[in-house]
Design an enzyme around this catalytic site. Structure first.
Site, PDB file in Angstrom:
ATOM      1  N   ARG A 194      47.595 -30.043  27.559  1.00  9.52           N
ATOM      2  CA  ARG A 194      46.871 -29.293  28.607  1.00  9.52           C
ATOM      3  C   ARG A 194      46.517 -30.202  29.773  1.00  9.52           C
ATOM      4  NH1 ARG A 194      42.147 -26.108  25.847  1.00  9.52           N
ATOM      5  NH2 ARG A 194      41.755 -25.522  28.021  1.00  9.52           N
ATOM      6  N   ASN A 241      35.964 -23.034  33.448  1.00  7.32           N
ATOM      7  CA  ASN A 241      37.200 -23.804  33.407  1.00  7.32           C
ATOM      8  C   ASN A 241      36.901 -25.288  33.222  1.00  7.32           C
ATOM      9  OD1 ASN A 241      38.411 -21.359  33.915  1.00  7.32           O
ATOM     10  ND2 ASN A 241      38.635 -21.718  36.105  1.00  7.32           N
ATOM     11  N   ASP A 290      39.352 -27.552  34.072  1.00  5.95           N
ATOM     12  CA  ASP A 290      40.501 -28.176  34.743  1.00  5.95           C
ATOM     13  C   ASP A 290      40.138 -29.007  35.978  1.00  5.95           C
ATOM     14  OD1 ASP A 290      41.451 -24.829  35.898  1.00  5.95           O
ATOM     15  OD2 ASP A 290      40.043 -26.237  36.807  1.00  5.95           O
ATOM     16  N   HIS A 320      31.596 -25.243  30.363  1.00  3.86           N
ATOM     17  CA  HIS A 320      32.301 -25.574  29.112  1.00  3.86           C
ATOM     18  C   HIS A 320      32.885 -26.966  29.142  1.00  3.86           C
ATOM     19  CE1 HIS A 320      32.776 -21.003  28.225  1.00  3.86           C
ATOM     20  NE2 HIS A 320      31.611 -21.468  27.836  1.00  3.86           N
ATOM     21  N   CYS A 377      32.269 -39.289  22.528  1.00  5.22           N
ATOM     22  CA  CYS A 377      32.125 -39.654  21.115  1.00  5.22           C
ATOM     23  C   CYS A 377      31.755 -38.403  20.323  1.00  5.22           C
ATOM     24  CB  CYS A 377      31.022 -40.718  20.964  1.00  5.22           C
ATOM     25  SG  CYS A 377      30.621 -41.047  19.251  1.00  5.22           S
ATOM     26  N   CYS A 408      35.268 -44.378  19.235  1.00  7.74           N
ATOM     27  CA  CYS A 408      34.122 -44.814  20.027  1.00  7.74           C
ATOM     28  C   CYS A 408      33.908 -46.316  19.834  1.00  7.74           C
ATOM     29  CB  CYS A 408      32.869 -44.061  19.566  1.00  7.74           C
ATOM     30  SG  CYS A 408      31.363 -44.620  20.385  1.00  7.74           S
ATOM     31  N   CYS A 441      30.289 -46.751  18.014  1.00 11.62           N
ATOM     32  CA  CYS A 441      29.965 -46.419  16.609  1.00 11.62           C
ATOM     33  C   CYS A 441      31.205 -46.221  15.747  1.00 11.62           C
ATOM     34  CB  CYS A 441      29.100 -45.148  16.562  1.00 11.62           C
ATOM     35  SG  CYS A 441      30.022 -43.629  16.941  1.00 11.62           S
ATOM     36  N   THR A 483      37.648 -13.894  34.989  1.00 11.47           N
ATOM     37  CA  THR A 483      37.255 -14.099  33.596  1.00 11.47           C
ATOM     38  C   THR A 483      37.285 -12.778  32.841  1.00 11.47           C
ATOM     39  OG1 THR A 483      35.525 -14.903  32.091  1.00 11.47           O
ATOM     40  CG2 THR A 483      34.785 -13.944  34.179  1.00 11.47           C
TER      41      THR A 483
HETATM   42  C1  BV8 Z   1      27.778 -20.920  21.447  1.00 13.88           C
HETATM   43  C2  BV8 Z   1      36.446 -24.850  26.561  1.00 13.88           C
HETATM   44  C3  BV8 Z   1      25.947 -21.290  20.016  1.00 13.88           C
HETATM   45  C4  BV8 Z   1      37.376 -25.350  25.490  1.00 13.88           C
HETATM   46  C5  BV8 Z   1      35.906 -22.566  25.886  1.00 13.88           C
HETATM   47  C6  BV8 Z   1      30.322 -17.698  15.758  1.00 13.88           C
HETATM   48  C7  BV8 Z   1      29.780 -18.968  15.727  1.00 13.88           C
HETATM   49  C8  BV8 Z   1      29.289 -19.591  16.875  1.00 13.88           C
HETATM   50  C9  BV8 Z   1      29.374 -18.932  18.073  1.00 13.88           C
HETATM   51  C10 BV8 Z   1      29.945 -17.683  18.098  1.00 13.88           C
HETATM   52  C11 BV8 Z   1      30.395 -17.048  16.975  1.00 13.88           C
HETATM   53  N1  BV8 Z   1      30.869 -15.809  17.314  1.00 13.88           N
HETATM   54  C12 BV8 Z   1      30.727 -15.657  18.655  1.00 13.88           C
HETATM   55  C13 BV8 Z   1      30.169 -16.772  19.122  1.00 13.88           C
HETATM   56  C14 BV8 Z   1      29.860 -17.073  20.463  1.00 13.88           C
HETATM   57  C15 BV8 Z   1      31.106 -17.728  21.040  1.00 13.88           C
HETATM   58  C16 BV8 Z   1      31.908 -16.612  21.661  1.00 13.88           C
HETATM   59  O1  BV8 Z   1      31.504 -16.095  22.690  1.00 13.88           O
HETATM   60  N2  BV8 Z   1      33.040 -16.237  21.041  1.00 13.88           N
HETATM   61  C17 BV8 Z   1      33.834 -15.154  21.590  1.00 13.88           C
HETATM   62  C18 BV8 Z   1      35.307 -15.392  21.259  1.00 13.88           C
HETATM   63  C19 BV8 Z   1      33.322 -13.841  21.019  1.00 13.88           C
HETATM   64  N3  BV8 Z   1      30.639 -18.681  22.009  1.00 13.88           N
HETATM   65  C20 BV8 Z   1      30.490 -19.962  21.646  1.00 13.88           C
HETATM   66  O2  BV8 Z   1      30.810 -20.436  20.597  1.00 13.88           O
HETATM   67  C21 BV8 Z   1      29.814 -20.813  22.715  1.00 13.88           C
HETATM   68  N4  BV8 Z   1      28.738 -21.545  22.095  1.00 13.88           N
HETATM   69  O3  BV8 Z   1      27.659 -19.723  21.336  1.00 13.88           O
HETATM   70  O4  BV8 Z   1      26.934 -21.815  20.880  1.00 13.88           O
HETATM   71  C22 BV8 Z   1      25.143 -22.461  19.622  1.00 13.88           C
HETATM   72  C23 BV8 Z   1      23.847 -22.570  20.133  1.00 13.88           C
HETATM   73  C24 BV8 Z   1      23.092 -23.650  19.732  1.00 13.88           C
HETATM   74  C25 BV8 Z   1      23.634 -24.618  18.868  1.00 13.88           C
HETATM   75  C26 BV8 Z   1      24.945 -24.505  18.404  1.00 13.88           C
HETATM   76  C27 BV8 Z   1      25.721 -23.410  18.781  1.00 13.88           C
HETATM   77  C28 BV8 Z   1      30.761 -21.824  23.281  1.00 13.88           C
HETATM   78  C29 BV8 Z   1      31.961 -21.127  23.879  1.00 13.88           C
HETATM   79  C30 BV8 Z   1      32.814 -22.136  24.653  1.00 13.88           C
HETATM   80  C31 BV8 Z   1      34.228 -22.129  24.146  1.00 13.88           C
HETATM   81  N5  BV8 Z   1      35.040 -23.002  25.021  1.00 13.88           N
HETATM   82  N6  BV8 Z   1      36.584 -23.403  26.695  1.00 13.88           N
HETATM   83  C32 BV8 Z   1      38.799 -25.376  25.946  1.00 13.88           C
HETATM   84  O5  BV8 Z   1      39.092 -24.974  27.102  1.00 13.88           O
HETATM   85  O6  BV8 Z   1      39.633 -25.825  25.143  1.00 13.88           O
HETATM   86  S1  BV8 Z   1      36.123 -20.900  26.034  1.00 13.88           S
HETATM   87  C33 BV8 Z   1      37.435 -20.516  27.029  1.00 13.88           C
HETATM   88  O7  BV8 Z   1      37.727 -19.130  26.835  1.00 13.88           O
HETATM   89  C34 BV8 Z   1      37.154 -20.574  28.496  1.00 13.88           C
HETATM   90  O8  BV8 Z   1      36.375 -21.677  28.841  1.00 13.88           O
HETATM   91  C35 BV8 Z   1      36.451 -19.294  28.798  1.00 13.88           C
HETATM   92  O9  BV8 Z   1      35.072 -19.413  28.722  1.00 13.88           O
HETATM   93  C36 BV8 Z   1      36.831 -18.422  27.654  1.00 13.88           C
HETATM   94  C37 BV8 Z   1      37.406 -17.127  28.137  1.00 13.88           C
HETATM   95  O10 BV8 Z   1      38.447 -17.454  28.965  1.00 13.88           O
HETATM   96  P1  BV8 Z   1      38.521 -16.873  30.469  1.00 13.88           P
HETATM   97  O11 BV8 Z   1      38.144 -17.974  31.362  1.00 13.88           O
HETATM   98  O12 BV8 Z   1      37.791 -15.589  30.637  1.00 13.88           O
HETATM   99  O13 BV8 Z   1      40.018 -16.647  30.479  1.00 13.88           O
HETATM  100  P2  BV8 Z   1      40.789 -15.473  29.770  1.00 13.88           P
HETATM  101  O14 BV8 Z   1      42.153 -15.965  29.526  1.00 13.88           O
HETATM  102  O15 BV8 Z   1      39.989 -14.902  28.649  1.00 13.88           O
HETATM  103  O16 BV8 Z   1      40.786 -14.368  30.904  1.00 13.88           O
HETATM  104  C38 BV8 Z   1      41.357 -14.686  32.147  1.00 13.88           C
HETATM  105  C39 BV8 Z   1      41.048 -13.513  33.046  1.00 13.88           C
HETATM  106  O17 BV8 Z   1      41.600 -13.798  34.327  1.00 13.88           O
HETATM  107  C40 BV8 Z   1      41.673 -12.216  32.580  1.00 13.88           C
HETATM  108  O18 BV8 Z   1      40.696 -11.200  32.609  1.00 13.88           O
HETATM  109  C41 BV8 Z   1      42.771 -11.938  33.619  1.00 13.88           C
HETATM  110  O19 BV8 Z   1      42.900 -10.570  33.876  1.00 13.88           O
HETATM  111  C42 BV8 Z   1      42.227 -12.649  34.821  1.00 13.88           C
HETATM  112  N7  BV8 Z   1      43.232 -13.105  35.784  1.00 13.88           N
HETATM  113  C43 BV8 Z   1      44.521 -13.443  35.546  1.00 13.88           C
HETATM  114  N8  BV8 Z   1      45.096 -13.847  36.704  1.00 13.88           N
HETATM  115  C44 BV8 Z   1      44.139 -13.770  37.671  1.00 13.88           C
HETATM  116  C45 BV8 Z   1      42.949 -13.308  37.088  1.00 13.88           C
HETATM  117  N9  BV8 Z   1      41.815 -13.132  37.774  1.00 13.88           N
HETATM  118  C46 BV8 Z   1      41.850 -13.410  39.095  1.00 13.88           C
HETATM  119  N10 BV8 Z   1      42.947 -13.859  39.733  1.00 13.88           N
HETATM  120  C47 BV8 Z   1      44.096 -14.047  39.054  1.00 13.88           C
HETATM  121  N11 BV8 Z   1      45.196 -14.498  39.702  1.00 13.88           N
END
Ligand code: BV8
Length: 242
Positions: free
Chosen positions: A70, A102, A104, A119, A127, A145, A148, A186
């Site tokens: 990526r 994002n 990126d 994110h 680490c 790291c 550690c 998003t």
């Molecule tokens: C949290 C970084 C709690 C990594 C990403 C069970 C256990 C724990 C948590 C959960 C759980 N069940 C649910 C959750 C919550 C979970 C969650 O929401 N899950 C979802 C799947 C239901 N969230 C978490 O886990 C978050 N943390 O809850 O912590 C906690 C609290 C205290 C202590 C401990 C824990 C953390 C979530 C972060 C995940 N990391 N990214 C990496 O990149 O590798 S998520 C990643 O996907 C992105 O960052 C983004 O946020 C997410 C969604 O992606 P989008 O950006 O929306 O992209 P997508 O492809 O989905 O859509 C693109 C859109 O663009 C489309 O709609 C399309 O139509 C449109 N598009 C296309 N072309 C265009 C366009 N729009 C405009 N112009 C264009 N040209």
């Protein structure tokens, strides 16, 4: 299609504009969105499975291979008119908060400053035990790291990991304070990021979604612009400047 005059007026009158971006704003830069990022070699993996601490602890080599793939993909990408339009908007409105899901770095490369990386950042190494950012020259498949000895991991927030506290607090405060909230590129499926629009709405902000494929939350927005960010944003920003 010309943006709705109501949204233009709201932007012209706004004291504070807040924008949340997702993978869609980088799609026109050639960076696959999170849901279609799995091409070729990676087609058989679900990003939700790979972007987790469990997957990293189970197979750090595989996860590092995915993130290096990526990084290469993003390194060859350039910001597009959507990124530049938001950098321009910051010069037009009295106060602008840019929150991105994002990892990126394309907003910063387009000139945006003060970007809240909700994110994390793809190009940082952290680490896995202490969480600190580590600069290093290691070429090992899984760098470690120097402090550690734990494995280093990409500086992104994985599913199940907490959002960095400052990013979380600053973002929700901005959503609560802003007069206009723009949700751009998003799917609004991942929380807590997807909850920012609700907070803006609860605080009487004018809300707009910009997405060629209206999301399930589109009806909750005052304005839903079914357009690509690179097409809609430059016009929206220039009309709000006059
Ligand atoms: C949290 C970084 C709690 C990594 C990403 C069970 C256990 C724990 C948590 C959960 C759980 N069940 C649910 C959750 C919550 C979970 C969650 O929401 N899950 C979802 C799947 C239901 N969230 C978490 O886990 C978050 N943390 O809850 O912590 C906690 C609290 C205290 C202590 C401990 C824990 C953390 C979530 C972060 C995940 N990391 N990214 C990496 O990149 O590798 S998520 C990643 O996907 C992105 O960052 C983004 O946020 C997410 C969604 O992606 P989008 O950006 O929306 O992209 P997508 O492809 O989905 O859509 C693109 C859109 O663009 C489309 O709609 C399309 O139509 C449109 N598009 C296309 N072309 C265009 C366009 N729009 C405009 N112009 C264009 N040209």
């Amino acid at each position: 299609m010309r943006p709705d005059p109501g949204l233009i007026t709201a932007l012209r009158d706004a004291r504070h504009v807040c924008a949340l971006t997702g993978a869609g704003i980088s799609a026109e830069s050639g960076v696959p969105t999170f849901r279609d990022a799995q091409q070729g070699l990676w087609a058989r993996y679900d990003p939700h499975e790979l972007a987790t601490p469990e997957a990293f602890e189970r197979n750090p080599e595989l996860i590092w291979e995915w993130y290096r793939w990526r990084r290469d993909l993003v390194a060859s990408a350039e910001p597009n008119p959507g990124h530049y339009a938001l950098a321009r908007l910051a010069q037009i409105v009295p106060r602008f908060t840019l929150i991105t899901q994002n990892v990126d770095g394309l907003h910063q490369r387009a000139g945006s400053t003060g970007v809240i990386e909700f994110h994390g950042n793809l190009f940082e190494d952290r680490c896995h035990a202490e969480g600190c950012v580590v600069e290093h020259e290691q070429t090992a498949t899984v760098p470690v790291c120097p402090d550690c000895g734990a494995s280093l991991r990409p500086g992104v927030v994985w599913f199940g990991e907490a959002i960095p506290e400052t990013a979380l607090d600053t973002s929700f405060a901005a959503a609560a304070d802003c007069d206009v909230f723009l949700s751009i590129g998003t799917s609004s499926l991942v929380y807590p990021a997807a909850g920012l629009a609700d907070v803006a709405r609860e605080h009487d902000a004018v809300t707009a979604e910009i997405n060629p494929n209206p999301t399930a939350q589109a009806a909750g927005f005052d304005f839903a612009i079914a357009s690509k960010a690179g097409a809609a944003l430059p016009e929206l920003v220039e009309l709000s400047a006059v």
